[in-house]
Design a protein around this motif. Structure first.
Motif, PDB file in Angstrom:
ATOM      1  N   GLN C 237      50.852  75.308  40.386  1.00 51.90           N
ATOM      2  CA  GLN C 237      50.234  75.181  39.078  1.00 51.90           C
ATOM      3  C   GLN C 237      51.091  74.322  38.157  1.00 51.90           C
ATOM      4  O   GLN C 237      50.582  73.520  37.383  1.00 51.90           O
ATOM      5  N   TYR C 238      52.395  74.486  38.273  1.00 53.50           N
ATOM      6  CA  TYR C 238      53.314  73.714  37.450  1.00 53.50           C
ATOM      7  C   TYR C 238      53.199  72.237  37.764  1.00 53.50           C
ATOM      8  O   TYR C 238      53.126  71.384  36.865  1.00 53.50           O
ATOM      9  N   GLU C 239      53.132  71.937  39.058  1.00 56.72           N
ATOM     10  CA  GLU C 239      53.017  70.539  39.472  1.00 56.72           C
ATOM     11  C   GLU C 239      51.697  69.932  38.994  1.00 56.72           C
ATOM     12  O   GLU C 239      51.667  68.797  38.510  1.00 56.72           O
ATOM     13  N   GLU C 244      48.871  66.402  35.198  1.00 56.06           N
ATOM     14  CA  GLU C 244      47.871  66.314  34.147  1.00 56.06           C
ATOM     15  C   GLU C 244      48.511  65.799  32.860  1.00 56.06           C
ATOM     16  O   GLU C 244      47.942  64.967  32.157  1.00 56.06           O
ATOM     17  N   ALA C 245      49.671  66.304  32.582  1.00 54.99           N
ATOM     18  CA  ALA C 245      50.371  65.907  31.364  1.00 54.99           C
ATOM     19  C   ALA C 245      50.666  64.420  31.393  1.00 54.99           C
ATOM     20  O   ALA C 245      50.574  63.721  30.385  1.00 54.99           O
ATOM     21  N   LYS C 246      51.053  63.905  32.582  1.00 56.74           N
ATOM     22  CA  LYS C 246      51.354  62.469  32.688  1.00 56.74           C
ATOM     23  C   LYS C 246      50.093  61.630  32.558  1.00 56.74           C
ATOM     24  O   LYS C 246      50.087  60.616  31.878  1.00 56.74           O
ATOM     25  N   VAL C 247      49.039  62.068  33.246  1.00 57.85           N
ATOM     26  CA  VAL C 247      47.776  61.322  33.207  1.00 57.85           C
ATOM     27  C   VAL C 247      47.291  61.179  31.767  1.00 57.85           C
ATOM     28  O   VAL C 247      46.986  60.080  31.299  1.00 57.85           O
ATOM     29  N   GLY C 251      46.416  64.084  25.800  1.00 58.34           N
ATOM     30  CA  GLY C 251      45.278  64.977  26.080  1.00 58.34           C
ATOM     31  C   GLY C 251      45.586  66.432  25.768  1.00 58.34           C
ATOM     32  O   GLY C 251      46.531  66.771  25.055  1.00 58.34           O
ATOM     33  N   GLU C 252      44.763  67.257  26.305  1.00 59.63           N
ATOM     34  CA  GLU C 252      44.866  68.721  26.142  1.00 59.63           C
ATOM     35  C   GLU C 252      46.078  69.206  26.920  1.00 59.63           C
ATOM     36  O   GLU C 252      46.117  69.174  28.150  1.00 59.63           O
ATOM     37  N   ARG C 253      47.116  69.649  26.217  1.00 60.15           N
ATOM     38  CA  ARG C 253      48.349  70.019  26.908  1.00 60.15           C
ATOM     39  C   ARG C 253      48.548  71.516  27.023  1.00 60.15           C
ATOM     40  O   ARG C 253      49.537  71.959  27.630  1.00 60.15           O
TER      41      ARG C 253
END
Lengths: 259, 260, 260, 259, 259, 260
Positions: C237-239, C244-247, C251-253
């Motif tokens: 989940q962390y990965e 997602e954070a990089k993409v 965005g929604e963090r």
């Protein structure tokens, strides 16, 4: 007693235990004196009032006719309920059973049930139709700690005296009996508090308030354990549990002599 | 299992079914101060009836909106243990227990100096452990001692007893068998003994005014006897406390102070 | 409908009735962060058992009088869906569910830094959707992941498993058929894996001290396996959150922040 | 009405009673006017709406098939419930029955039951199997004092009109009846307030608020008393009770004429 | 989310709808994506987990033996319950069912019952003695709006899969089945919010918070409507209802393809 | 006891089973101000249905945390007396009663100027004393009058009636016999008569869109008739109050003031 007094008393209890002593001068593995008064209620099929130090409980047994569970057509059953009466403590209140009283009832229930002391088949009157339900009701009268063991002792004392009502055409005849309940074992709970890393048996109320964890285990006279229950937010290690097991067997053996 | 319909003589040659005279109550024993958590307590045996009473308070009434700024609330809770009756009682409070709690609490409010403790509650808990008719008057009699044991200031004690009728006879302190008589009348009665004012009175059954006058007379006599036993109980406890206080002057005096 | 009385061999040639070895647990899958209203959540499948866990909090404990000024309250609620058992369960919470909720909440209190959140409550809800023995340890294992997903600071995870006895054999992770053995012993166990301290321990059935020692050893081994799966779940989940954070940097963090 | 207004009104009621007068100009032993509307519900087997001055209640009777108690195999029974509807007073609330409504129901129940007006054996349909349970449900619609007597009058009115459903193969045939319930007596409650040492009959609400004690007694037309109930924190003397008894017989006699 | 944030979000939702747009870019008459996972519980006779956008519910069906109502001796019945689990929303709490969950259960119940999709006579096992009761229990897992439709879809999905337990001597044989429940229709609820005078289908939570009125209607594939339920403090006009009816038939048709 | 299966003709020669025409409602009588404790009240008879409605408020909403600082809460409680139905109803509120209370309260909220009374509750209690189909619309119609009697400012009254189908015919104000038809459809409907906006709408049974259009038309007509009777009731009460006010200028004016 107000909260500040409680906290001071609890601190003192912890301090003493660190030195291997207790608030009432007992050894860490020493049980309080027990007083058992049997058959305190004529209307009960079995009953007992037990004083464990200052703690006082009363237990009564009623034998009630009922239907068996469909998947156990030839077995009766037991049903244990507990009431932490508001006369026993300023913090107890009337109302629907709270988690504390449900846990108490269920642990006492398991000690009896899982020991197989009672053969539920003995409680069958007519297969699939009629069985005995053994209602065991626990009442706390004065809470000075370790209601678990006090209730367990009172339950076993009551069951050992429980008379089976006489039946005629499937109905109970009032005030007549056809013998006693058969118990093949004498299971007893023994409860411990873990305080400041030490294990003490049969905690008084102030020790319960100060403890990190509680551990109860039920033992039988033929060297079985039949129920464990850990409570409280603390943890236990394997060696602490070993210590509890050994003390529990020892204490239960002593208590059985008084029944 | 049909109810027995044959005629029973409830009083024969001046003796009742259990050998008592018409104006004789069952044996009554009371002990004060038997529980250490409660502020006051009492254990009572009255014939087969066994009762524990405990008092907590005066303590802050919660939630706050129930507080009365002029007086203490008197909260009386009468309960029967499931095994205290021939057929197991459901653990939930029955309507009967709620009604008894209400009238007994009202009976005690008269004797307590409630006006001295505004915003508080005085909680009185009565648990019946075994029963054979008359548990509400037994509970009230025990509660009165528990209140005294708690050191709550009172105008008087409350002494209570049942009186009534069975087989046409007016009798004191009916037992279960008598209460089940076809013509049974049951009258729970409680008074403040000093003035003989009546603080609890209920009645069930068919009674004429003449029978009532006779029953009340007998009931008042019974209450006076109960009062004597209550006073003896408190005297005994007071003396024990006195003694204890002398033995250990600097010791635990709480108990002794309570009954002063 | 009588219970089958014929002798069943619960372990034959080293294999159990469902083909498992004595020290083999049923397959376990956990997914974190599956509900968006809750602050943290997890879905778990363990053999036939299906569990949803959700965490809300720390949030203000209400009504105020239940607040503890020194720590957060841990409120654990274990419930079974009516259809999660062979015979429909009454929707009202059973005494069994209330007891399980109590001991599981106490088990988690040890690992949460409750002292960091005075006057709050951390609510943990566990719903069993399907069951086949071992739901309380399944619930606790899932709740532990939901707490991590909610970003609640913890000393360690809690890993839990059942161990016990059937047909005379000490076995790991009993299923329903094994729990119904005439000599069945069931031991729900939960530990803090780093120190192997025991935070949940219950036992039903007749057990000798020697059997207990053996069962504990097996249970601890099982807990360690559960712990590995829990860690893999959180790592995954962390990965995913990292990615997602990089993409979508802007965005929604929320999700990503939670598991940091 | 706020509390201050209530207190002022109560003070006035007490002051008046000291002078032998009442807030509504009645004599101390005078009952309010009674209005009885029978059979207000077609779905009920019997029903009545009663106005006692401003106080208004409705009572309905349903005859329900049930099993007898095991120890009374040839007797039916009655069951009385009371709801202090929140539409009757700003202080009434929905919820589980409170002591006030339980006491009300139980005192009305006793007046009927203990008078033996109903022979419970008449309610037996098949011994040990099937009996009538007479459900009597009381609803307060407007509380202006003395709900006890209003409910008692409405109960007796309803019972006197109660039709017994017709049975076929042990089941009720809708809307058909086989006669009326038999009542051998007409018990009625009469309630008093003791205020400032005086006894007043049929108190209005403000008198109830001001009273020290309440006393209710049920009487029959054949000179029996069948139920007493003292309420409130005050006390009663023997002579006060005597006064209540005499007035109760007198008032009940008057009321019975209206049934 | 705090109240201020909620209010801002709701304001935004209203503003968008005035412009014919929605917070999640749907058209006013556009349904969210649906995901259906059937048979999620082996212990249930039928079950389904449904995701409707962010909203998530699970429904399970249990077939239970019971007695028929005396006036319907040859009919079984259905019983629908709903639990708004506290894991689904910060505002849901455990406790006795609240009006919101009762309304939800009853509207889902009516959609099934009134469509006559199930012939209750099929549920009769032995006239007057034994029938099937179909217990349908709804659980909200995540509330992002429109629990009504999510539960309706999950209910229909579950019923379509529901197996009938096999009976032997009138008792259920565990894990054996004798076919599936027969459904003659596929009723589905479709729910609308009226916001700023406009009608939107399948509202998300923030739209529900902002709406004046809610309207749910159940339709069948053979052009019947079988249940209406208006909620909320706002009002509806005839033409608004017409618009809802047309959209409901259209949406339900689409959803049925996914079952 | 099997349900009668024979074919019933629900409308024959333009007459229904009880002799009414398809668009004819049962006789309706309403009386306002019949209880003196409540702030407003009404008694209503509609065919066999008998209803009492009472209003208390606006009064402070308690406990405080339920208060809404922008408007009054509308708390509607619909209950049936145990004896108001053929088979005795359990005294505890049934789920049906709770649902009806919810939708009727929502229907009334639209007409009350709730924004004028922040932090308060307006409690509306409706008790059904006798019933024969249509009690919820009877209750709502009565409640509307009780609100007016309480002097609570309203945009309009709410007029309600049932409409539906039996034996293939669209009919007004169904009675029990009609509601039990095999093809029965029941549509409780309530409107604000001035604008004919719909504030209550439910439906049970199989209905086509065409039937709905016809039913709605009939229902709206029925509501208008109910509204006339409501207005006549209030006019009559207002005139009585006027008269009373003149007779005793300095007398008790409370009643008169209420309806102004």
């Amino acid at each position: 007693m107000d909260n500040v007094t409680w906290d001071l008393k609890a601190d003192k209890a912890v301090k003493l235990i660190k030195e291997g002593k207790r608030v009432d001068d007992r050894a860490l593995d020493q049980y309080r004196a027990i007083e058992i008064k049997k058959n305190i209620s004529e209307n009960a099929e079995g009953s007992a009032l037990v004083k464990l130090g200052g703690t006082e409980v009363v237990v009564g047994v009623k034998m009630v006719l009922g239907e068996p569970y469909p998947d156990m057509p030839n077995e009766g059953t037991i049903s244990v309920g507990a009431e932490l009466l508001p006369l026993a403590s300023p913090v107890f209140e009337f109302g629907p059973p709270r988690p504390e009283s449900i846990e108490l009832a269920r642990v006492v229930d398991r000690a009896v049930r899982e020991s197989k002391a009672l053969d539920f088949k003995d409680l069958c009157i007519e297969e699939g139709e009629k069985v005995w339900i053994v209602f065991i009701d626990l009442y706390a009268l004065n809470d000075d700690g370790n209601l678990f063991d006090a209730c367990s002792i009172a339950t076993l004392s009551s069951l050992l005296e429980t008379r089976i009502p006489k039946l005629e055409d499937g109905e109970i005849i009032k005030d007549e009996y056809s013998g006693k309940l058969k118990l093949s074992r004498k299971p007893l709970l023994c409860t411990f508090s873990k305080i400041a890393g030490k294990i003490v048996v049969d905690p008084v109320l102030i020790e319960e308030k100060a403890h990190d964890a509680r551990f109860s285990l039920a033992t039988t006279e033929d060297n079985y354990m039949c129920a464990f229950q850990k409570g409280g937010s603390g943890s236990l290690t394997e060696s602490e549990i070993d210590q509890c097991i050994d003390t529990a067997f020892k204490c239960a053996k002593q208590i059985r002599k008084q029944l | 299992m049909a109810k027995k319909e044959e005629k029973i003589e409830y009083v024969k040659n001046g003796k009742r079914l259990d050998g008592r005279k018409v104006d004789e109550s069952r044996s009554l024993k009371i002990e004060a101060g038997i529980l250490n958590r409660a502020d006051g307590s009492a254990y009572l045996e009255w014939g087969q009836n066994k009762v524990i009473a405990a008092v907590y308070g005066p303590r802050e009434a919660l939630p706050k909106h129930i507080q009365n700024p002029y007086k203490a609330l008197v909260n009386y809770q009468y309960r029967m243990a499931t095994f205290s009756v021939p057929d197991r009682k459901n653990p939930r409070p029955a309507r009967r227990e709620i009604e008894i709690s209400k009238v007994c609490g009202e009976a005690l409010e008269k004797v307590i100096f409630v006006e001295k403790f505004p915003n508080t509650t005085i909680d009185i808990f009565v648990e019946i452990l075994d029963s054979n008719a008359g548990t509400r008057v037994a509970g009230l009699t025990a509660a009165s001692i528990a209140l005294a044991d708690a050191g709550i200031p009172m105008r008087d004690l409350v002494a209570a007893i049942g009186v009534g009728k069975a087989g046409g006879e007016i009798i004191l302190d009916l037992n279960k068998e008598e209460e089940d008589a076809p013509d049974a009348v049951d009258i729970p009665l409680a008074i403040m003994p000093r003035t003989e004012e009546i603080v609890l009175l209920q009645m069930d059954g068919l009674l004429t005014k003449e029978e009532w006058k006779k029953a009340l007379k007998l009931g008042l006599k019974g209450c006076r006897q109960v009062y004597e036993i209550q006073r003896a109980t408190l005297r005994k406890q007071y003396e024990a406390a006195e003694k204890e206080a002398k033995v250990g002057e600097k010791g635990e005096r709480e108990k002794g102070e309570k009954v002063k």
